[in-house]
Motif scaffolding. Structure first.
Motif, short mmCIF file in Angstrom:
data_model
loop_
_atom_site.label_atom_id
_atom_site.label_comp_id
_atom_site.label_asym_id
_atom_site.label_seq_id
_atom_site.Cartn_x
_atom_site.Cartn_y
_atom_site.Cartn_z
N PRO A 180 0.83 -1.21 0.00
CA PRO A 180 0.00 0.00 0.00
C PRO A 180 0.86 1.26 0.00
O PRO A 180 1.97 1.27 0.54
N LEU A 181 0.35 2.31 -0.64
CA LEU A 181 1.08 3.58 -0.70
C LEU A 181 1.10 4.26 0.65
O LEU A 181 0.13 4.20 1.41
N HIS A 182 2.20 4.94 0.93
CA HIS A 182 2.26 5.80 2.11
C HIS A 182 1.29 6.96 1.86
O HIS A 182 1.21 7.49 0.75
N PRO A 183 0.54 7.37 2.87
CA PRO A 183 -0.49 8.40 2.65
C PRO A 183 0.04 9.66 1.96
O PRO A 183 -0.69 10.29 1.20
N SER A 184 1.31 10.01 2.21
CA SER A 184 1.83 11.24 1.60
C SER A 184 1.82 11.17 0.08
O SER A 184 1.91 12.20 -0.58
N TYR A 185 1.77 9.96 -0.47
CA TYR A 185 1.92 9.87 -1.92
C TYR A 185 0.61 9.43 -2.59
O TYR A 185 0.64 8.99 -3.73
N ARG A 186 -0.50 9.53 -1.87
CA ARG A 186 -1.77 9.08 -2.46
C ARG A 186 -2.04 9.75 -3.82
O ARG A 186 -2.71 9.20 -4.66
N GLY A 187 -1.51 10.97 -3.97
CA GLY A 187 -1.77 11.73 -5.20
C GLY A 187 -1.34 10.98 -6.45
O GLY A 187 -1.84 11.25 -7.55
N LEU A 188 -0.43 10.02 -6.29
CA LEU A 188 0.07 9.28 -7.46
C LEU A 188 -1.07 8.53 -8.15
O LEU A 188 -1.06 8.35 -9.37
N ILE A 189 -2.08 8.14 -7.37
CA ILE A 189 -3.19 7.37 -7.92
C ILE A 189 -3.94 8.20 -8.97
O ILE A 189 -4.53 7.66 -9.89
N LYS A 190 -3.89 9.52 -8.82
CA LYS A 190 -4.63 10.36 -9.77
C LYS A 190 -4.19 10.10 -11.21
O LYS A 190 -4.98 10.27 -12.14
N LEU A 191 -2.95 9.73 -11.37
CA LEU A 191 -2.48 9.47 -12.74
C LEU A 191 -3.31 8.38 -13.40
O LEU A 191 -3.55 8.40 -14.60
N LEU A 192 -3.70 7.38 -12.59
CA LEU A 192 -4.44 6.26 -13.17
C LEU A 192 -5.88 6.66 -13.47
O LEU A 192 -6.58 5.99 -14.21
N HIS A 193 -6.30 7.73 -12.85
CA HIS A 193 -7.69 8.15 -13.04
C HIS A 193 -7.73 9.54 -13.65
O HIS A 193 -8.27 10.47 -13.08
N CYS A 194 -7.05 9.69 -14.79
CA CYS A 194 -7.18 10.97 -15.48
C CYS A 194 -7.58 10.68 -16.91
O CYS A 194 -7.19 9.65 -17.47
N LYS A 195 -8.32 11.59 -17.49
CA LYS A 195 -8.87 11.31 -18.82
C LYS A 195 -7.78 11.07 -19.83
O LYS A 195 -7.91 10.20 -20.69
N THR A 196 -6.70 11.84 -19.73
CA THR A 196 -5.66 11.69 -20.75
C THR A 196 -5.17 10.24 -20.82
O THR A 196 -5.06 9.67 -21.90
N LEU A 197 -4.94 9.67 -19.67
CA LEU A 197 -4.46 8.29 -19.69
C LEU A 197 -5.52 7.37 -20.27
O LEU A 197 -5.24 6.47 -21.05
N HIS A 198 -6.78 7.63 -19.90
CA HIS A 198 -7.84 6.75 -20.40
C HIS A 198 -7.96 6.86 -21.91
O HIS A 198 -8.19 5.88 -22.61
N ILE A 199 -7.79 8.08 -22.42
CA ILE A 199 -7.84 8.25 -23.88
C ILE A 199 -6.73 7.43 -24.53
O ILE A 199 -6.94 6.72 -25.51
N VAL A 200 -5.54 7.53 -23.93
CA VAL A 200 -4.41 6.78 -24.50
C VAL A 200 -4.72 5.28 -24.47
O VAL A 200 -4.52 4.56 -25.46
N LEU A 201 -5.23 4.80 -23.34
CA LEU A 201 -5.49 3.37 -23.23
C LEU A 201 -6.54 2.94 -24.25
O LEU A 201 -6.40 1.91 -24.93
#
Length: 1849
Positions: A875-896
């Motif tokens: 599990p991620l350390h709470p300080s770095y939770r923001g990293l998850i946003k990368l997986l949930h951004c439209k740009t990435l979804h468009i690419v996928l």
């Protein structure tokens, strides 16, 4: 008063008188007299008489110090007052010392061998090492090591027990020594000349040092007298008064004056003053060699001294600005003025150190200064002096020509001073140690700065070090950095550093010199001409000068209380980074085609952030900078990641190999956690805080694949060639996966990290323990306290891996002990992401996947080709939770979405790897969804959002089901989407025909977003408009050459879910292959972790993802079911014109062809391998080689041979003979047999010694010499065999060839220029078929050459007839054969055989070159080969059967060659031994009359030799019946010899008893076949001479009939064995196998000695006798010869009679269990020839001789000692153990090879060159293999890497 030249007695008298006077009233006068005497004696003498004068002066000093006592007794007296509890032994480079990590407090702790062995370190983690720089023993110093590890000597002493030093003992010393030391200093001053123009004349320095050698040695001897004398010396060296008194008295004599002036000149350049302060002085020296550095532009600005450093004075215009800016910072931080000024000396110690530095640290001086360290006062004074001279040391070091040696000497001193925390703290506080060090380092680097070309080449203000400078290239800065790291390892010192803001600023300034060094520019046109190798220097510099101090500091920031330190470092780090961005004019886009791997400031920032969160509980956001800074920070690390991908895609290929080298070094195990890990962590931090869409689009832009991410089937990429697109896209996706999966700094504990690292390394390959230690990135700072091999390492290793003990293929390579992953590791923990991160070579990833595949196949989990498994993350350390946003951004979804669509539609440039990474990202997104979405949010299809938005929200779970209907794309006009005609058979989601509507290419969105983002940041700055560079929009104004882009609208009508399901169909190749598993089994949704999904291929991955999507949302589940219900129509066939098809398929075809090629190659390799294994199992000595010689076909009259060169088969003929490929080698193996069963040990103490007197060779030698003394030479040479030493052994691989074919083969080898491992001129070659080493060809005799008579033990002729026939056959003179090709070849092979061994092994006759010599040599060759075969069979014939060695044996052919030559020597019929054996002689007197020496008595002759002589002088082929006849006759002789030997061994009483009992039975019918009768007869016959008179011999224990029988059988057995082997080779037929106790009877019957085989219990050896003439007559005749000899030489009779035929098998020396035993004894042993300790000592494992490898001292006629020894000891074969390397080296003739080691450590590994120094233990199996190869003579076949040694070993 006595003069200086007085004799020693006068000196002693004077000394005693002075000492007495000093103690009395007239002390002052005496002191004055003493001073005058010393001044006269010690005055420096110039000129040639210097040496004697020095000796004289020292003689005086000794007398004076001891006050007239004898020197030795004075030394003893002083030693008794030694209070020292420290060992303090000082050693120099190459000394062998020990380090015990269990006992050490400081990691630099070291012990001398003596203290180590006296201490108790069993079971500790210790190793032995060769000192590189020298060191000192720490035993007894509790600051450096725990007391438990002290040795016995240094444990006990406490100061109380030592008596006080009597005052008068050292009184003289206190008066004499100051003057002595001052005279030394005078010498040093005298000898020094300021080098002209920076060229120190090293020769002069050396001269002075040589003169002073005895003086310094004298001081060194004083220090060794112990504590009492050391404290006197300390007092003298540190007293300011003495120094003042003696130095101030300079005025009087001119000589002293001159030397004082020299001293002042030398002092001048010793400060660190700035050019500004010394401008005046600088001007005068301007002319002196200014050209040296002017090239480098700004070097001048940073000059270091005013005087003597000619290169430092220029100031060029450009440099002024940079230099000034740096300088100002510097001066402000330097608080300590003293470092700037010229040195001032206040005591002898200071000036002594000054000269030591000036003379570049002569070893003697260093040793003396260090020997004083056990004295505490001295230690402190010396440390302070050292610090005071630190800047001067740096300057001398920079100028030195021998900087390596000097560096080692500096560190030798500094490590002793700075490893001690207390001392380091004290000096830091009192002498500003930290300031001095940092300033000195800064100064050192300032001399080699150049302008940085990164980013803005013209206007950059940043300076970096120039990696091409000697300072960096030769690592000259190493000693200073090493000291700095050393003191930072002490907490108290590090705290001072971290609290001192000024120091931190200076340090960041220093680090910024390395920021952006060694910039690479991508070559776009032609290949670089010159590949610079500066990158080595750059990586080393960053690791040593930046990273290691950083790790040192980090190790003190482990707890909450240290938060402040982290804040300080981060703050100044960011300031330095801001300065750097300003200096290089960085705005927002990195310069294209540039990369530097060196960003130490970024890495400092990253590592301190990580520490802050992990250990100090700091809130990350409080120390992070603003968004704009984060955006700048991420650019360069991201640039490196993209460049790595470019380098692996071969886009940098024109930069040469070195750029690949950099990419590899960057991720290599020693560098990765100071380079790539912090970089990726920094990017993770930036990603977690920046806008995710911005970040994702930046990544694709950096990787240059934005243009590829279009739904259109064709596109143009303006920045990337199409051949690189695929690998760059793979790189980008892989990087994203790494970025999102790695948790190294984001929450894993240290143990989890260690485990992950270990698993990754083990999955790539099985590893040895040491390579694992090396590959697992440790904290690079050795002082950090994480010790490799620490407890956690071992426990993790045993948890994840199984140990595979080394296996032995009898001939294969030596295996090491390996660790291999446990099954559950493959099952649960294999993490491809970690493997990708840690692989230096791309092939390692493939290797890990192959091993994973093999595991799944083997364990039956998955049969096909699996995809990399998905592994759950920590599990991620709470300080770095923001990293998850990368997986949930439209740009990435468009690419996928785009990529899934393209893969489904088979667009070009997409690989399985891309799909794999896309699915991995989707799965990561599902695993880490932000929060459970509300199902109520109906997917309102009605409210179509605008086109731009693609997806409604940012959550992947809901976006997966979102259907996308139409997409606008920009495509080239030629693209299929633009075609007008309606597509045939379109299904509902075929491509729509194009409509010209608005233009919105997907990724222009990204460009817009970036623009917006930039504006947000720059809102408050005025120049917002200039900053945003409208690059993004320019992309589309493509030049006219490229086809115009038009817009098409694509009908898509898919969602990610539907694409996934279609992909499943596509991958499976079946329609409707996907069926939702929860329809059958609802449990799946509740327990989604199903093992069957954890391993598999793409289909499994898709199923797993769909299941996870369904689990996360009911809607997804419903939609999946709906999609599956619609019977999916087939994916539309591709409508693509053939031309386009070509371009699309080319890539794929290429890829396929490549794969096919690989497959073929692999198949070919394996086929070849299996052929190697079956066709020619050369490897093992006992390989089953199918003998081409047709032995089995008994009915065939002629043998047929196949020639392996021309391939034809046929018989061997006189004209065109065939030959066997053979290897002839001289061998002394037989000579090494001993008659004891216990093998000899290798001596490891002075007492043990090995004497070669009891070897087989020695005894045979003695016997021959004795015979030659008393008997006729020619007869002696037929009474024995030679060849025990230097005998020729012939072996074959069994392949045959025509001799003419062989000649042409040799010709072609001779013309072949390829480097071969053998020498063709010496006739060496390899068998054309099996590549086995050979050096001759043995002709095969025509005809079947095996008389296969029916197996019978008796022929019908009577014995007498046969005896006569044999005699007649021998009488036939050997006619010289006609000149045929065959006879020529036989002659030439005979020459080869003779030349194989050295002349000394063939010449035994007293008349050199007599034919008897050749005769002896030839039959001995046959004997050697028979005996060796016997040895290979284990020394007896119990195992029977065709022998293993028999397959390589070519005795039959060899016999023909020997026989042909032996027939040329006719034996004079009068001397023919056959007559003596078969006919009683008529007149016995004739012999005694003759003048010359008599013949050898028959009873002294060696029966086996007689056998070979008889057989080889008979015409060939021999008849079986004649063979049996010869054996029978010889057996009677042998039996008589046995009886005679037995009779000599009996006691007198026994002898009488046998004599009588024998006489009684003499007339019985069977008398001739009863040993009692015969023994009685022998005794009575021998009693006639003086044979039994000599004193008693050793007696047989019990003389009962059984023991006699046993003795007789043992005596005869060796002959029977040899004969049976001979029969086996001459006549074929197998050897019977039997028990050991039956061997005699079985062999006897096999040879036809037993008339009919009787039952065993009544069997006696005598029943084998078959006398050709009455036994008693023969025996009497034979005994009479002895009797007559005994009358002349009674002393020798017995010695020659008793032959001890019982030899044990040849063995190598027995080695001790522990290697240390050998090492400690031999590595300091002196060579017997030159009495020096050899540099490379070696020991012969055959005889234990100690030799120097490569030692020139022991060279004789251009042969070095090992080669010479191999010829004397092994007739050309030597087996040596190299003491310093633990490796065995084999010398065979003119070649040698490294065999490997028979000593392995606890993990089954070799330790070549003892680099690791772990304890090593004998590996019995390996030693057996070595012995086996030696005995079977197979070194040449089994070891492959041979090289010529040119006699230089």
């Amino acid at each position: 008063m006595a003069g200086a030249g007085a004799g020693s007695r006068d000196k002693r008298a004077t000394a005693a008188r002075l000492k007495a006077a000093l103690g009395g009233e007239s002390g002052a006068a005496a002191a004055a007299e003493l001073r005058a005497l010393l001044e006269r004696v010690l005055a420096p003498v110039a000129g040639p008489g210097g040496g004697e004068a020095a000796g004289e002066a020292l003689e005086w000093c000794r007398c004076l110090l001891s006050g007239g006592e004898p020197w030795d007794s004075f030394v003893q007296a002083v030693r008794t007052y030694d209070p020292a509890t420290l060992c303090g032994l000082v050693w120099t480079a190459n000394f062998v010392a020990y380090r015990c990590r269990t006992c050490g407090i400081s990691p630099c702790m070291s012990l001398c061998a003596e203290c180590f062995h006296q201490g108790e370190h069993a079971g500790h983690d210790y190793n032995m090492f060769r000192s590189q720089a020298g060191g000192a023993c720490d035993c007894g110093d509790s600051n450096v090591m725990r007391e438990a590890g002290f040795c016995k000597r240094h444990r006990i002493k406490s100061n109380s027990s030592i008596p006080c030093v009597p005052k008068d003992l050292l009184m003289m010393s206190e008066l004499v020594l100051p003057q002595f030391i001052f005279s030394l200093i005078q010498h040093l001053r005298e000898g020094y000349n300021e080098p002209a123009l920076d060229l120190p004349s090293e020769k002069d320095l050396h001269k002075i040092l040589q003169v002073l050698e005895p003086h310094v040695s004298f001081l060194e001897d004083l220090t060794k007298m112990g504590g009492a004398m050391r404290s006197v010396l300390t007092q003298v060296l540190t007293s300011q008064q003495f120094y003042k008194d003696l130095s101030s008295g300079v005025g009087e004599n001119t000589c002293a004056k001159k030397s004082h002036e020299k001293y002042l000149i030398a002092l001048k350049g010793s400060g660190l003053a700035f050019p500004e302060d010394k401008i005046a002085c600088g001007m005068q020296e301007q002319g002196a060699g200014t050209s040296t550095l002017s090239v480098q532009g700004l070097t001048g600005a940073t000059a270091t001294s005013g005087q003597g450093d000619s290169s430092d004075e220029e100031d060029q215009d450009g440099s002024q600005g940079v230099g000034k800016r740096k300088r100002v910072k510097l001066s402000s931080t330097t608080k300590d003025q003293s470092i700037m000024d010229v040195l001032k000396h206040k005591c002898f110690l200071e000036e002594l150190l000054f000269w030591t530095i000036k003379y570049e640290f002569p070893q003697k001086m260093v040793t003396f200064l260090l020997n004083m360290l056990p004295d505490q006062d001295y230690k402190i004074a010396f440390t302070k002096t050292f610090v005071q001279h630190y800047a001067f040391i740096m300057k001398t070091l920079k100028k030195s020509h021998e900087s390596d040696t000097m560096s080692n000497r500096i560190v030798h001193i500094s490590v002793q001073l700075f490893s001690n925390e207390e001392l380091a703290r004290q000096v830091t506080e009192e002498c500003q140690l930290l300031d001095i060090m940092v300033t000195v380092l800064l100064y050192m680097m300032e001399s080699c700065l150049i302008k940085s070309e990164l980013q803005d080449e013209e206007n950059s203000l940043h300076v970096v070090v120039n990696c091409g400078e000697a300072l960096l290239k030769n690592n000259t800065y190493w000693p200073l950095v090493s000291d700095f790291i050393n003191i930072l390892s002490h907490q108290s010192v590090a705290k001072k550093f971290l609290e001192d803001h000024g120091l931190l600023v200076t340090w960041m300034n220093f680090v910024s010199f390395f920021q952006g060094m060694n910039l690479n520019k991508r070559e776009l046109n032609e290949h670089v001409e010159f590949e610079s190798q500066t990158y080595y220097a750059a990586f080393a510099a960053e690791l040593e000068a930046c990273a290691q101090p950083m790790w040192g500091l980090l190790s003190h920031c482990k707890v909450r209380e240290t938060q402040e330190y982290t804040r300080n470092v981060v703050r100044y780090c960011l300031e330095a980074l801001q300065d750097w961005f300003d200096a290089i004019n960085f705005v927002d886009e990195p310069a294209p085609n540039q990369v530097t791997f060196h960003l130490p400031l970024h890495r400092y920032f990253a590592m301190f952030l990580s520490k802050a969160v992990k250990c100090q509980e700091l809130d990350l956001d409080t120390i992070l900078p603003d968004q704009e800074m984060l955006m700048k920070l991420m650019i360069h690390p991201l640039q490196i990641q993209a460049s790595l991908s470019e380098i692996h895609s071969n886009m940098w290929v024109r930069n040469g190999l070195q750029i690949k080298g950099q990419a590899m070094t960057y991720v290599q195990s020693h560098f990765c956690n100071s380079m790539i890990d912090p970089d990726i962590y920094l990017l993770q931090v930036c990603a977690s805080r920046l806008d995710p869409d911005y970040f994702i689009s930046s990544v694709f832009e950096r990787f240059k694949v934005v243009d590829l991410l279009t739904m259109a089937s064709q596109h143009q990429n303006t920045v990337l060639d199409s051949e690189h697109e695929r690998s760059m896209l793979e790189g980008a996706l892989t990087f994203l996966v790494l970025l999102l999966s790695l948790r190294l700094h984001l929450g894993m504990t240290d143990d989890e990290i260690l485990r992950a690292e270990m698993v990754a390394q083990l999955c790539m390959n099985d590893r040895t323990h040491s390579s694992l230690l090396d590959l697992i990135p440790e904290n690079p700072n050795p002082k950090s306290g994480i010790i490799p091999g620490s407890l956690s390492f071992e426990s993790v290793l045993s948890a994840v891996a199984d140990f595979k003990a080394p296996v032995f293929e009898p001939g294969g390579s030596m295996q090491q002990g390996m660790y291999t992953p446990k099954a559950q590791v493959w099952d649960k923990e294999f993490d491809p992401v970690m493997v990708i991160l840690r692989t230096v070579y791309r092939r390692d990833v493939q290797s890990a996947m192959d091993r994973y595949t093999a595991f799944l196949k083997q364990s039956g989990k998955f049969p096909g080709n699996p995809w990399p498994p998905y592994k759950k993350r920590t599990p991620l350390h709470p300080s770095y939770r923001g990293l998850i946003k990368l997986l949930h951004c439209k740009t990435l979804h468009i690419v996928l979405f785009t990529l899934l669509y393209k893969i489904l539609m088979d667009h070009q440039n997409l690989s399985e790897h891309v799909l794999c990474m896309v699915l991995y990202l989707i799965e990561l997104g599902l695993e880490n969804s932000p929060e459970q979405e509300s199902d109520e949010e109906e997917s309102a299809g009605g409210q179509e959002r605008c086109h731009d938005s693609w997806f409604p929200g940012s959550n992947l779970v809901s976006n997966m089901r979102h259907f996308i209907n139409y997409v606008r794309v920009r495509v080239p006009e030629t693209a299929p989407e633009v075609k007008r005609e309606p597509p045939a058979s379109t299904s509902s989601d075929g491509l729509a025909s194009s409509q010209n509507s608005g233009t919105a290419q997907v990724f222009s969105l990204v460009a817009e977003r970036r623009k917006k983002f930039q504006e947000i940041i720059n809102r408050n700055t005025s120049e917002a408009n200039q900053v945003v560079r409208p690059k993004t929009s320019m992309k589309w104004s493509a030049p006219g050459a490229t086809p115009q882009l038009t817009t098409a609208i694509l009908e898509v009508k898919e969602s990610i879910l539907s694409l996934l399901i279609k992909l499943h169909h596509k991958l499976s190749g079946k329609q409707n292959s996907y069926y939702p598993p929860w329809l059958d089994d609802v449990d799946v949704l509740i327990h989604p972790e199903i093992p069957r999904y954890s391993h598999g291929d793409g289909m499994t991955a898709v199923e797993r993802i769909l299941l996870k999507a369904a689990v996360q949302s009911r809607l997804n589940k419903r939609i999946i079911e709906e999609i599956c219900r619609k019977v999916t129509p087939p994916v539309p066939p591709k409508k693509i014109s053939s031309a386009e098809k070509k371009t699309l398929d080319k890539e794929e075809r290429r890829q396929k062809a490549r794969e096919r090629q690989q497959k073929l190659l692999a198949e070919f390799a394996s086929r070849q391998k299996s052929f190697m294994e079956t066709a020619m199992d050369v490897e093992s000595p006992d390989a089953d080689i199918a003998m081409e010689v047709a032995t089995s076909e008994q009915h065939v009259s002629e043998a047929i041979y196949d020639c392996v060169i021309c391939g034809q088969s046929g018989p061997s003929t006189e004209d065109r003979p065939t030959g066997l490929v053979v290897l002839l080698q001289a061998s002394s193996v037989l000579g090494q047999c001993r008659n004891s069963t216990e093998p000899k040990r290798l001596p490891t103490t002075e007492e043990e010694q090995i004497y070669p007197w009891d070897t087989c060779a020695a005894l045979h030698d003695v016997r021959l010499t004795t015979l030659q003394r008393y008997f006729k030479d020619s007869s002696c040479l037929q009474a024995v065999s030679i060849g025990w030493e230097g005998g020729v052994y012939v072996q074959t691989c069994g392949h045959t060839l025509h001799i003419d074919c062989h000649k042409s083969y040799m010709e072609s080898l001779r013309n072949d220029q390829v480097l071969q491992g053998f020498s063709v001129d010496k006739g060496e070659f390899t068998c054309p078929l099996c590549r086995q080493f050979a050096n001759s060809v043995l002709p095969c005799y025509p005809g079947n050459n095996m008389e296969r008579s029916v197996w019978q033990s008796h022929s019908n002729k009577c014995m007498q007839d046969l005896v006569q026939e044999v005699e007649d056959l021998q009488e036939q003179l050997g006619t010289f054969p006609s000149e045929t090709n065959l006879s020529k070849e036989m002659e030439s092979v005979m020459k080869d055989i003779k030349s194989t061994t050295q002349k000394k092994y063939t010449d035994y006759s007293k008349t050199p070159g007599s034919p008897d010599n050749d005769f002896l040599f030839m039959y001995s060759v046959a004997r050697t080969n028979l005996e060796l075969e016997l040895v290979h069979r284990g020394g007896n014939l119990c195992s029977g059967g065709a022998s293993t060695a028999g397959k390589r044996s070519c005795l039959n052919q060899l016999f023909h060659v020997l026989a042909m030559h032996m027939r040329l020597y006719s034996i004079d019929s009068a001397y023919n031994p056959w007559r003596k054996l078969t006919q009683p002689l008529q007149d016995k007197n004739s012999e005694l009359v003759s003048e010359e020496l008599p013949e050898v008595p028959v009873l002294y002759r060696d029966v086996s030799s007689l056998l070979l002589i008889q057989i080889l002088t008979m015409p060939q082929p021999l008849h079986r019946e004649h063979f049996t006849c010869i054996i029978k006759v010889l057996f009677t002789l042998l039996y008589t010899q046995a009886l005679a030997a037995l009779s000599v061994k009996c006691s007198v009483e026994d002898r009488m008893a046998w004599k009588e009992s024998g006489a009684l039975k003499k007339d019985t019918s069977n008398g001739e076949k009863s040993w009692e009768v015969l023994l009685g007869h022998v005794i009575s016959e021998l009693s006639k001479g003086k044979i039994y008179e000599e004193g008693e011999t050793e007696e047989l224990a019990v003389v009962n009939p059984d023991s006699v029988e046993c003795y007789l059988q043992q005596f005869c057995l060796p002959f029977l064995r040899i004969t049976s082997l001979l029969q086996h080779h001459l006549f074929g037929g197998d050897l019977p196998s039997c028990q050991e106790d039956e061997e005699f009877s079985v062999l006897a019957s096999c040879l036809g000695l037993l008339p009919s085989f009787q039952s065993a219990h009544q069997f006696t050896s005598a029943s084998c006798l078959d006398w050709p003439v009455p036994a008693f007559d023969m025996i009497s005749q034979w005994c009479s010869e002895l009797a007559s000899f005994a009358d002349r030489h009674p002393d020798q009779v017995k010695a020659l009679l008793i032959q001890e035929p019982k030899w044990d098998l040849p063995r190598l020396l027995q080695l001790p269990e522990n290697y240390n035993t050998i090492f400690q004894y031999y590595h300091r042993k002196t060579c017997s020839v030159c009495t020096k300790v050899p540099k490379d000592p070696a020991v012969c494992l055959v005889c234990g001789t100690f030799v120097c490898l490569k030692g020139l001292c022991c060279k004789q006629q251009s042969y070095c000692e090992c080669v010479l020894h191999s010829q004397n000891c092994g007739a050309g074969t030597g087996i040596f153990l190299l003491i310093n390397a633990s490796v065995i080296i084999i010398i065979r003739g003119h070649r040698f090879c490294l065999w490997g080691s028979v000593y392995l450590d606890a993990h089954g590994e070799e330790d070549r060159d003892l680099r690791r120094g772990k304890p090593l233990y004998i590996c019995k199996e390996r030693y057996k293999v070595l012995e086996q190869q030696w005995v079977s003579h197979t070194f040449d076949h089994i070891n492959k890497r041979w090289g010529p040694h040119y006699n230089g070993l």
